[in-house]
Design a protein around this motif. Structure first.
Motif, mmCIF file in Angstrom:
data_model
loop_
_atom_site.group_PDB
_atom_site.id
_atom_site.type_symbol
_atom_site.label_atom_id
_atom_site.label_comp_id
_atom_site.label_asym_id
_atom_site.label_seq_id
_atom_site.Cartn_x
_atom_site.Cartn_y
_atom_site.Cartn_z
ATOM 1 N N ASP A 31 0.824 -1.216 0.000
ATOM 2 C CA ASP A 31 0.000 0.000 0.000
ATOM 3 C C ASP A 31 0.862 1.272 0.000
ATOM 4 N N GLU A 32 1.910 1.242 -0.797
ATOM 5 C CA GLU A 32 2.797 2.403 -0.946
ATOM 6 C C GLU A 32 2.948 2.712 -2.437
ATOM 7 N N LYS A 33 1.842 3.142 -3.019
ATOM 8 C CA LYS A 33 1.777 3.298 -4.464
ATOM 9 C C LYS A 33 2.475 4.553 -4.970
ATOM 10 N N GLN A 79 12.304 -3.790 2.592
ATOM 11 C CA GLN A 79 12.903 -3.216 3.800
ATOM 12 C C GLN A 79 12.674 -1.714 3.872
ATOM 13 N N ASN A 80 12.330 -1.254 5.079
ATOM 14 C CA ASN A 80 12.228 0.180 5.336
ATOM 15 C C ASN A 80 13.611 0.707 5.709
ATOM 16 N N VAL A 81 14.046 1.795 5.048
ATOM 17 C CA VAL A 81 15.353 2.391 5.320
ATOM 18 C C VAL A 81 15.137 3.688 6.095
ATOM 19 N N PRO A 82 15.542 3.745 7.364
ATOM 20 C CA PRO A 82 15.369 4.980 8.140
ATOM 21 C C PRO A 82 16.104 6.142 7.482
ATOM 22 N N ASP A 83 15.465 7.310 7.439
ATOM 23 C CA ASP A 83 16.085 8.453 6.772
ATOM 24 C C ASP A 83 17.389 8.861 7.464
ATOM 25 N N TRP A 84 17.479 8.631 8.783
ATOM 26 C CA TRP A 84 18.698 9.005 9.503
ATOM 27 C C TRP A 84 19.868 8.073 9.173
ATOM 28 N N ASP A 85 19.539 6.904 8.625
ATOM 29 C CA ASP A 85 20.584 5.922 8.324
ATOM 30 C C ASP A 85 21.082 6.039 6.887
ATOM 31 N N PHE A 86 20.262 6.609 6.010
ATOM 32 C CA PHE A 86 20.601 6.588 4.591
ATOM 33 C C PHE A 86 21.610 7.674 4.226
ATOM 34 N N ASN A 87 22.627 7.272 3.475
ATOM 35 C CA ASN A 87 23.530 8.210 2.822
ATOM 36 C C ASN A 87 24.128 7.506 1.611
ATOM 37 N N ILE A 88 24.585 8.285 0.646
ATOM 38 C CA ILE A 88 25.098 7.737 -0.610
ATOM 39 C C ILE A 88 26.304 6.828 -0.379
ATOM 40 N N CYS A 102 16.810 -2.716 -5.493
ATOM 41 C CA CYS A 102 16.044 -1.559 -5.950
ATOM 42 C C CYS A 102 15.832 -0.609 -4.777
ATOM 43 N N LEU A 103 16.241 0.645 -4.941
ATOM 44 C CA LEU A 103 16.018 1.649 -3.902
ATOM 45 C C LEU A 103 14.995 2.655 -4.419
ATOM 46 N N ALA A 104 14.018 2.982 -3.578
ATOM 47 C CA ALA A 104 12.939 3.882 -3.980
ATOM 48 C C ALA A 104 12.599 4.830 -2.838
ATOM 49 N N SER A 105 11.980 5.949 -3.196
ATOM 50 C CA SER A 105 11.556 6.930 -2.191
ATOM 51 C C SER A 105 10.156 7.423 -2.535
ATOM 52 N N SER A 106 9.490 7.954 -1.526
ATOM 53 C CA SER A 106 8.120 8.437 -1.708
ATOM 54 C C SER A 106 8.116 9.770 -2.450
ATOM 55 N N ARG A 107 7.202 9.920 -3.402
ATOM 56 C CA ARG A 107 7.086 11.185 -4.121
ATOM 57 C C ARG A 107 6.605 12.302 -3.202
ATOM 58 N N SER A 108 5.779 11.960 -2.235
ATOM 59 C CA SER A 108 5.236 12.975 -1.333
ATOM 60 C C SER A 108 6.147 13.262 -0.147
ATOM 61 N N ASP A 109 6.994 12.296 0.204
ATOM 62 C CA ASP A 109 7.917 12.473 1.326
ATOM 63 C C ASP A 109 9.219 11.730 1.016
ATOM 64 N N PRO A 110 10.196 12.419 0.413
ATOM 65 C CA PRO A 110 11.447 11.751 -0.009
ATOM 66 C C PRO A 110 12.219 11.088 1.118
ATOM 67 N N ASP A 111 11.913 11.436 2.374
ATOM 68 C CA ASP A 111 12.593 10.784 3.494
ATOM 69 C C ASP A 111 12.077 9.373 3.747
ATOM 70 N N GLU A 112 10.949 9.029 3.119
ATOM 71 C CA GLU A 112 10.428 7.662 3.212
ATOM 72 C C GLU A 112 11.125 6.826 2.140
ATOM 73 N N ILE A 113 12.044 5.971 2.579
ATOM 74 C CA ILE A 113 12.889 5.224 1.643
ATOM 75 C C ILE A 113 12.672 3.721 1.837
ATOM 76 N N ARG A 114 12.598 3.007 0.718
ATOM 77 C CA ARG A 114 12.437 1.560 0.762
ATOM 78 C C ARG A 114 13.517 0.893 -0.081
ATOM 79 N N CYS A 115 13.920 -0.274 0.365
ATOM 80 C CA CYS A 115 14.913 -1.059 -0.377
ATOM 81 C C CYS A 115 14.334 -2.454 -0.630
#
Length: 239
Positions: free
Chosen positions: A20-22, A68-77, A43-56
């Protein structure tokens, strides 16, 4: 876009729908060869409405999916993309806009990047796929250029010097981990024929002398060819 990549994108989109994350947008897709050369995907993706919502999403050789849910505080390039590239993944899909975002992040954190081999892999991908400052500028966003961070390699040797004459080049390279840490190669400016006839040395002084010798020989060969083209033909004496 090949058929297999299209199937992976469809699997990822279906996973977003099932959770349910369309509104998730795919930022990039990586692949790595597995058993019997069958690749696995990340595959890494982010929400169009909230880019801090990241999924892997990872998809293994048998199409088993891990979401997997990727916490925004954990993500970096550095710890995600560059680390994955260093571990053997390759970029299969990434939009120009996402390249721009990565360029901005690399430019901001370039002095702190730990995964230098991953950085090289990313910059090498950009070079080979036309991701240039000129291409980035077409987005009409603030200018950014990280191409100065790229240092070409061959067989884990970093190219530290090059001389070009016509369609020929001689390079000198260094690999501190090799028993013969210095090498010179014959190649072309575009590398279309790869690197040929490596001369390996344990000391920089010897490699540098060989580099100068090969450069001089290349120059002499080039000038001889040019001279033959312009050399006046002998005319027979008319009696």
């Amino acid at each position: 876009m090949n058929k297999q990549l299209t199937e992976i994108i469809d699997i990822a989109k279906q996973s977003f729908h099932d959770h349910d994350e369309k509104d998730m947008k795919i930022n990039y897709i990586l692949s790595r060869k597995g058993g019997e050369n069958s690749p696995s995907y990340l595959c890494l993706a982010s929400s169009r409405s909230d880019p801090d919502e990241i999924r892997c999403i990872t998809i293994d050789n048998d199409n088993q999916i891990n979401y997997q849910n990727v916490p925004d505080w954990d993500f970096n390039i550095d710890d995600y993309l560059l680390s994955d590239l260093e571990d053997g993944y390759q970029i299969e899909y990434m939009t120009l806009e996402d390249h721009y975002n990565i360029w901005c992040a690399i430019e901001e954190w370039k002095d702190d990047i730990q995964h230098q081999d991953g950085l090289y892999s990313y910059l090498d991908h950009c070079k080979k796929n036309g991701i240039t400052p000129e291409a980035i500028s077409l987005l009409g966003l603030e200018n950014v250029d990280i191409t100065n961070l790229y240092q070409e390699r061959n067989e884990n040797y970093k190219i530290i010097g090059e001389t070009k004459v016509g369609d020929q080049s001689i390079v000198i390279a260094h690999n501190p981990k090799s028993p013969s840490p210095f090498v010179t190669w014959k190649t072309t400016p575009t590398r279309t024929r790869g690197f040929d006839i490596g001369h390996y040395y344990s000391r920089f002084k010897d490699a540098y002398e060989d580099y100068k010798k090969r450069c001089n020989e290349m120059m002499e060969d080039h000038l001889n060819i040019q001279y033959r083209k312009i050399k006046p033909k002998n005319k027979e004496h008319v009696r």
